[in-house]
Enzyme design. Sequence first.
Site, PDB file in Angstrom:
ATOM      1  N   LYS A 143       4.358 -11.726   3.063  1.00  0.00           N
ATOM      2  CA  LYS A 143       2.923 -11.839   2.780  1.00  0.00           C
ATOM      3  C   LYS A 143       2.719 -11.884   1.280  1.00  0.00           C
ATOM      4  O   LYS A 143       3.383 -11.149   0.542  1.00  0.00           O
ATOM      5  CB  LYS A 143       2.166 -10.647   3.379  1.00  0.00           C
ATOM      6  CG  LYS A 143       0.679 -10.642   3.009  1.00  0.00           C
ATOM      7  CD  LYS A 143      -0.135  -9.730   3.894  1.00  0.00           C
ATOM      8  CE  LYS A 143      -0.243  -8.309   3.430  1.00  0.00           C
ATOM      9  NZ  LYS A 143      -0.788  -8.116   2.082  1.00  0.00           N
ATOM     10  N   GLU A 197      -0.526 -12.228  -1.800  1.00  0.00           N
ATOM     11  CA  GLU A 197      -1.957 -12.213  -2.074  1.00  0.00           C
ATOM     12  C   GLU A 197      -2.349 -13.439  -2.874  1.00  0.00           C
ATOM     13  O   GLU A 197      -1.602 -13.888  -3.746  1.00  0.00           O
ATOM     14  CB  GLU A 197      -2.328 -10.948  -2.864  1.00  0.00           C
ATOM     15  CG  GLU A 197      -2.096  -9.667  -2.097  1.00  0.00           C
ATOM     16  CD  GLU A 197      -2.537  -8.420  -2.876  1.00  0.00           C
ATOM     17  OE1 GLU A 197      -3.194  -8.545  -3.936  1.00  0.00           O
ATOM     18  OE2 GLU A 197      -2.211  -7.315  -2.405  1.00  0.00           O
ATOM     19  N   ASP A 227       5.296  -7.350   2.430  1.00  0.00           N
ATOM     20  CA  ASP A 227       4.585  -7.793   1.226  1.00  0.00           C
ATOM     21  C   ASP A 227       5.535  -8.168   0.095  1.00  0.00           C
ATOM     22  O   ASP A 227       6.492  -7.432  -0.192  1.00  0.00           O
ATOM     23  CB  ASP A 227       3.715  -6.637   0.695  1.00  0.00           C
ATOM     24  CG  ASP A 227       2.259  -6.790   1.063  1.00  0.00           C
ATOM     25  OD1 ASP A 227       1.807  -7.920   1.332  1.00  0.00           O
ATOM     26  OD2 ASP A 227       1.567  -5.753   1.090  1.00  0.00           O
ATOM     27  N   GLU A 240      -9.366  -9.338   3.767  1.00  0.00           N
ATOM     28  CA  GLU A 240      -9.635  -7.934   3.402  1.00  0.00           C
ATOM     29  C   GLU A 240     -11.013  -7.782   2.768  1.00  0.00           C
ATOM     30  O   GLU A 240     -11.327  -8.441   1.760  1.00  0.00           O
ATOM     31  CB  GLU A 240      -8.544  -7.413   2.446  1.00  0.00           C
ATOM     32  CG  GLU A 240      -8.812  -5.965   2.029  1.00  0.00           C
ATOM     33  CD  GLU A 240      -7.626  -5.225   1.430  1.00  0.00           C
ATOM     34  OE1 GLU A 240      -6.514  -5.790   1.383  1.00  0.00           O
ATOM     35  OE2 GLU A 240      -7.831  -4.064   1.030  1.00  0.00           O
ATOM     36  N   SER A 279       0.845  -1.207   0.000  1.00  0.00           N
ATOM     37  CA  SER A 279       0.000   0.000   0.000  1.00  0.00           C
ATOM     38  C   SER A 279       0.875   1.250   0.000  1.00  0.00           C
ATOM     39  O   SER A 279       0.390   2.344  -0.286  1.00  0.00           O
ATOM     40  CB  SER A 279      -0.917   0.009   1.229  1.00  0.00           C
ATOM     41  OG  SER A 279      -0.166  -0.186   2.411  1.00  0.00           O
TER      42      SER A 279
HETATM   43  O1  KIV Z   1      -0.440  -3.450   1.536  1.00  0.00           O
HETATM   44  C1  KIV Z   1      -1.120  -3.371   2.561  1.00  0.00           C
HETATM   45  O2  KIV Z   1      -1.131  -2.358   3.273  1.00  0.00           O
HETATM   46  C2  KIV Z   1      -1.954  -4.499   2.929  1.00  0.00           C
HETATM   47  C3  KIV Z   1      -3.016  -4.241   3.954  1.00  0.00           C
HETATM   48  C4  KIV Z   1      -4.195  -3.654   3.275  1.00  0.00           C
HETATM   49  C5  KIV Z   1      -3.371  -5.474   4.709  1.00  0.00           C
HETATM   50  O3  KIV Z   1      -1.839  -5.548   2.378  1.00  0.00           O
END
Ligand code: KIV
Length: 260
Positions: free
Chosen positions: A110, A112, A81, A179, A43
């Site tokens: 993390k 997706e 991420d 989410e 994000s």
């Molecule tokens: O990138 C991010 O901030 C996220 C959150 C929305 C969980 O993946």
Amino acid sequence: MTVPELFEMKQRGQPVVALTAYDATMARLMEEAGVDVLLVGDSLGMVIQGHDTTLPVTLDQMVYHSACVGRGRSKALHVVDLPFMSTTTEALALRHAARLIQEGGAQMVKLEGGREVAPIVAALTAHHVPVCGHIGLLPQAVHQLGGYQVQGRDLIAAESLLADALSLEAAGASLLVLECIPASLAKDITQQVTIPTMGIGAGAACDGQVLVTYDLLGMSPRNPKFCRNFMVGANSIGDAFHRYVKAVRDRSFPAAEHSF
Ligand code: KIV
């Protein structure tokens, strides 16, 4: 904060508090407020870099921000991420996760996706990389989804998300972001998996909550329904983080008005 401690929190019914972090100072303030998990989210492409989506974010940029956060944290779990297109093969996912850990100081990565990414999750965990899954609204799939809408509203979509969660758990994921899904579905998933869930727009029954920090501080142009502006009534950013931690721990946030 360690992976086993997160599991113990789920078993005790103690809510896990997470926030997105992109730099050392904010990471330090979050830790001082008692945040358990610092997520270096992609994000940052939207709230730091000013893009419309998370898609332009590169692995080098994630490594850079992760290292900044690493210099501000000492005890919160450091999750980072894997950005768009960085996990298209097992070999790429392993190489990129290694960079986030070795250069960025990440303790967990993390990614997706649902059962389609389970083989990638299995490859990472087989190489001792803790993984956080992320299902429901997938910002990296925004063009495929046609926008940032709530997911899992009908029975087939809800069953599919539950199957995704079980499949990620079986592949070895140790944490799961939910989410923008209906609160009832998030509750169902949370009860059926043994791994802790962290909701964002997924209601109060998740094992923990995560927010994009700039939303919580009322600094982003968007004002998502699932967020509360914790700067209202706070006398500093640190105070806003304390209020968020307290509200998640006593389950006064999210309230029904923040849920779908
Ligand atoms: O990138 C991010 O901030 C996220 C959150 C929305 C969980 O993946």
